[in-house]
Design a protein around this motif. Structure first.
Motif, PDB file in Angstrom:
ATOM      1  N   PRO A  60       0.823  -1.214   0.000  1.00  0.00           N
ATOM      2  CA  PRO A  60       0.000   0.000   0.000  1.00  0.00           C
ATOM      3  C   PRO A  60       0.855   1.262   0.000  1.00  0.00           C
ATOM      4  O   PRO A  60       1.753   1.404   0.834  1.00  0.00           O
ATOM      5  N   PRO A  61       0.618   2.178  -0.946  1.00  0.00           N
ATOM      6  CA  PRO A  61       1.347   3.447  -0.930  1.00  0.00           C
ATOM      7  C   PRO A  61       0.957   4.284   0.276  1.00  0.00           C
ATOM      8  O   PRO A  61      -0.045   4.001   0.952  1.00  0.00           O
ATOM      9  N   LYS A  62       1.712   5.311   0.545  1.00  0.00           N
ATOM     10  CA  LYS A  62       1.370   6.261   1.592  1.00  0.00           C
ATOM     11  C   LYS A  62       0.712   7.476   0.954  1.00  0.00           C
ATOM     12  O   LYS A  62       1.116   7.930  -0.118  1.00  0.00           O
ATOM     13  N   TYR A  63      -0.302   7.981   1.618  1.00  0.00           N
ATOM     14  CA  TYR A  63      -1.034   9.146   1.105  1.00  0.00           C
ATOM     15  C   TYR A  63      -0.943  10.287   2.118  1.00  0.00           C
ATOM     16  O   TYR A  63      -1.250  10.068   3.287  1.00  0.00           O
ATOM     17  N   PRO A  64      -0.508  11.475   1.650  1.00  0.00           N
ATOM     18  CA  PRO A  64      -0.143  11.808   0.273  1.00  0.00           C
ATOM     19  C   PRO A  64       1.215  11.242  -0.104  1.00  0.00           C
ATOM     20  O   PRO A  64       2.100  11.112   0.734  1.00  0.00           O
ATOM     21  N   GLY A  65       1.339  10.931  -1.390  1.00  0.00           N
ATOM     22  CA  GLY A  65       2.603  10.397  -1.884  1.00  0.00           C
ATOM     23  C   GLY A  65       2.445   9.897  -3.299  1.00  0.00           C
ATOM     24  O   GLY A  65       1.338   9.845  -3.843  1.00  0.00           O
ATOM     25  N   PRO A  66       3.555   9.504  -3.941  1.00  0.00           N
ATOM     26  CA  PRO A  66       3.511   9.048  -5.338  1.00  0.00           C
ATOM     27  C   PRO A  66       3.035   7.609  -5.449  1.00  0.00           C
ATOM     28  O   PRO A  66       3.131   6.826  -4.493  1.00  0.00           O
ATOM     29  N   LEU A  67       2.522   7.266  -6.599  1.00  0.00           N
ATOM     30  CA  LEU A  67       2.215   5.879  -6.919  1.00  0.00           C
ATOM     31  C   LEU A  67       3.463   5.216  -7.490  1.00  0.00           C
ATOM     32  O   LEU A  67       4.388   5.898  -7.942  1.00  0.00           O
ATOM     33  N   PRO A  68       3.525   3.881  -7.496  1.00  0.00           N
ATOM     34  CA  PRO A  68       4.644   3.212  -8.153  1.00  0.00           C
ATOM     35  C   PRO A  68       4.774   3.685  -9.603  1.00  0.00           C
ATOM     36  O   PRO A  68       3.772   3.967 -10.264  1.00  0.00           O
ATOM     37  N   GLY A  69       5.981   3.762 -10.102  1.00  0.00           N
ATOM     38  CA  GLY A  69       6.198   4.245 -11.457  1.00  0.00           C
ATOM     39  C   GLY A  69       6.336   5.742 -11.531  1.00  0.00           C
ATOM     40  O   GLY A  69       6.522   6.305 -12.615  1.00  0.00           O
ATOM     41  N   ASP A  70       6.258   6.407 -10.361  1.00  0.00           N
ATOM     42  CA  ASP A  70       6.432   7.864 -10.307  1.00  0.00           C
ATOM     43  C   ASP A  70       5.538   8.584 -11.316  1.00  0.00           C
ATOM     44  O   ASP A  70       5.979   9.379 -12.136  1.00  0.00           O
ATOM     45  N   ILE A  71       4.240   8.280 -11.279  1.00  0.00           N
ATOM     46  CA  ILE A  71       3.288   8.939 -12.161  1.00  0.00           C
ATOM     47  C   ILE A  71       3.380  10.442 -11.978  1.00  0.00           C
ATOM     48  O   ILE A  71       3.377  10.950 -10.859  1.00  0.00           O
ATOM     49  N   GLY A  72       3.453  11.160 -13.094  1.00  0.00           N
ATOM     50  CA  GLY A  72       3.546  12.601 -13.020  1.00  0.00           C
ATOM     51  C   GLY A  72       3.661  13.214 -14.396  1.00  0.00           C
ATOM     52  O   GLY A  72       3.668  12.503 -15.406  1.00  0.00           O
TER      53      GLY A  72
END
Length: 340
Positions: free
Chosen positions: A81-93
Motif C-alpha cells: 500500500p502506498p502512503k497518502y499523500p505520496g507518489p504511486l509506483p512508477g512515479d506517475i507525473g
C-alpha cells in the motif's frame, strides 16, 4: 498530462518488475477512489457514486488480472500500500516534472480531476463538443495505457516455456463473474491487457470500453462536468448533455489526507473509528495478498473486508473530530496484525 516512468523491456526479469509496478498502480488507485466514494452520504449524489464505485471495482479486477499475468510468467505479486499523500509506483507525473502526489480527497472536483489525471488516455482525451482539450506529444514517459502496451509487446515474444499454466491464478468463481479469468499463456495475457487498457481510457477514438461502457477517464469527467456523455450525430459521435445532479456540498465535511492528521487530540470515538478503519483495510490487504499468491477462497474474504471497510468508513465520516465541524475518513494505513 500524467505519465509513468518506463524503460524498454529486455528480459523476463524486467517484465516481471514492470508488471509489479502495474500491480502497484492499480492497487494504489483504490484508496483515493474509495475515499471519494465513501465520503458521499447515503442517498446523495447517486449517479456520481455509481460511476466512482464502478471504476473502483474494475481497478481491483485489473489488479487481479495483472497478478495473474505475473504469476503466469513465474513472478510473485506483492501488494504494498502506498502512503497518502505520496507518489504511486512508477512515479506517475507530468513529463519532466516531479511525481504526482496522490491525495485522499473527499468527493469534490479535486478528487475527480485527480482521477482523470491518473486515467488519461494514451492520445489525450477526445475533444468532444464544448470541451476543448490539448493533446500531449510523445515523451520518454508513458500513460498507463502505453505502459501496458509495451508490456504486451514484450510478452508476445516469450516462448511457451516461459509461461506456467494454472500457477496461482484467481478466477471468477467467487466474485467478478465474467471479468476475471486464468492467464495460461500469451493469448490470455493479451486479452487481459486489452481489457485493462480499454476499461481505463476507452477504445481507440472512442470513449467506450470493450463492453461498450464509458471508460474510467470519461466517467470521472462526467462527474467533474456534471454532465452525461451521450451519442450525438456530430463528427465526434458524442456530446456533453444533461446533468448528473451533482451537488458538491452533499458530502461529509471530511479532511484531506487523514494519515497526515494527528488524532491524539480528537475525541475517543474518532480515534476508535480510525482504528476500526485501519483494521478493516489491513485485513483487506492481507486477504488480497493471500488471494494473489495462490490461496484459494481469499478473494471472497478480501471483498468482505472491503464491505467492512465501508461500514467502518461510514462511522468515521459521521464522528466529529476535535473541531466539531470536521470529520475524517479512513487513512488507508496498513498495520500488520491490526485485523486481529
Amino acid at each position: 498530462m500524467i505519465r509513468l516512468q518506463s524503460k524498454p523491456i529486455a528480459s523476463l526479469a524486467e517484465a516481471r518488475k514492470q508488471l509489479q509496478t502495474a500491480i502497484g498502480v492499480e492497487f494504489g488507485t483504490l484508496p483515493p477512489y474509495l475515499y471519494a466514494l465513501y465520503s458521499i452520504p447515503p442517498g446523495q449524489n447517486l449517479q456520481a457514486a455509481e460511476r466512482i464505485k464502478s471504476v473502483a471495482m474494475q481497478e481491483m479486477i485489473h489488479m487481479c488480472l495483472a497478478c495473474n499475468i505475473l504469476n503466469a510468467i513465474g513472478g510473485e505479486p506483492a501488494l504494498k500500500p502506498p502512503k497518502y499523500p505520496g507518489p504511486l509506483p512508477g512515479d506517475i507525473g507530468p513529463p519532466g516534472g516531479k511525481p504526482l502526489k496522490i491525495r485522499l480527497y473527499p468527493f469534490s472536483k479535486e478528487a475527480m480531476a485527480q482521477g482523470m489525471a491518473i486515467e488519461e488516455p494514451m492520445d489525450g482525451p477526445i475533444d468532444f463538443p464544448d470541451k476543448p482539450m490539448l493533446k500531449a506529444g510523445k515523451s520518454e514517459t508513458v500513460t498507463i495505457g502505453e505502459f501496458y502496451t509495451r508490456l504486451d509487446a514484450y510478452l508476445a515474444t516469450l516462448p511457451a516455456s516461459d509461461w506456467h499454466a494454472g500457477r496461482n491464478q484467481i478466477d471468477d468463481n467467487q466474485y467478478f463473474m465474467g471479468q476475471l479469468f486464468d492467464v495460461n499463456g500469451y493469448p490470455d495475457a493479451h486479452k487481459a491487457i486489452e481489457q485493462i487498457i480499454s476499461e481505463g481510457e476507452g477504445a481507440s477514438n472512442s470513449p467506450l470500453d470493450f463492453q461498450q461502457e464509458v471508460a474510467h477517464f470519461y466517467r470521472f469527467e462526467e462527474v467533474f462536468r456534471n454532465q452525461v456523455l451521450t451519442k450525438d450525430p456530430n463528427p465526434k459521435g458524442y456530446a456533453w448533455t444533461g446533468t448528473l445532479g451533482v451537488d458538491w456540498k452533499a458530502v461529509y465535511p471530511a479532511i484531506i489526507d487523514p494519515a497526515s492528521h494527528d488524532f491524539s487530540h480528537d475525541p475517543p470515538a474518532a480515534r476508535a473509528a480510525q482504528k476500526a478503519c485501519d483494521a478493516a483495510f489491513s485485513r483487506m490487504v492481507r486477504e488480497l495478498q493471500l488471494a494473489v499468491t495462490g490461496h484459494e477462497g481469499h478473494l471472497g474474504l478480501a471483498v468482505r473486508a472491503m464491505f467492512d471497510l465501508r461500514m467502518a468508513a461510514h462511522v468515521a465520516f459521521t464522528t466529529p473530530l476535535a473541531d466539531p465541524k470536521k470529520v475524517a475518513g479512513p487513512s488507508f494505513v496498513y498495520k500488520p496484525g491490526a485485523w486481529k
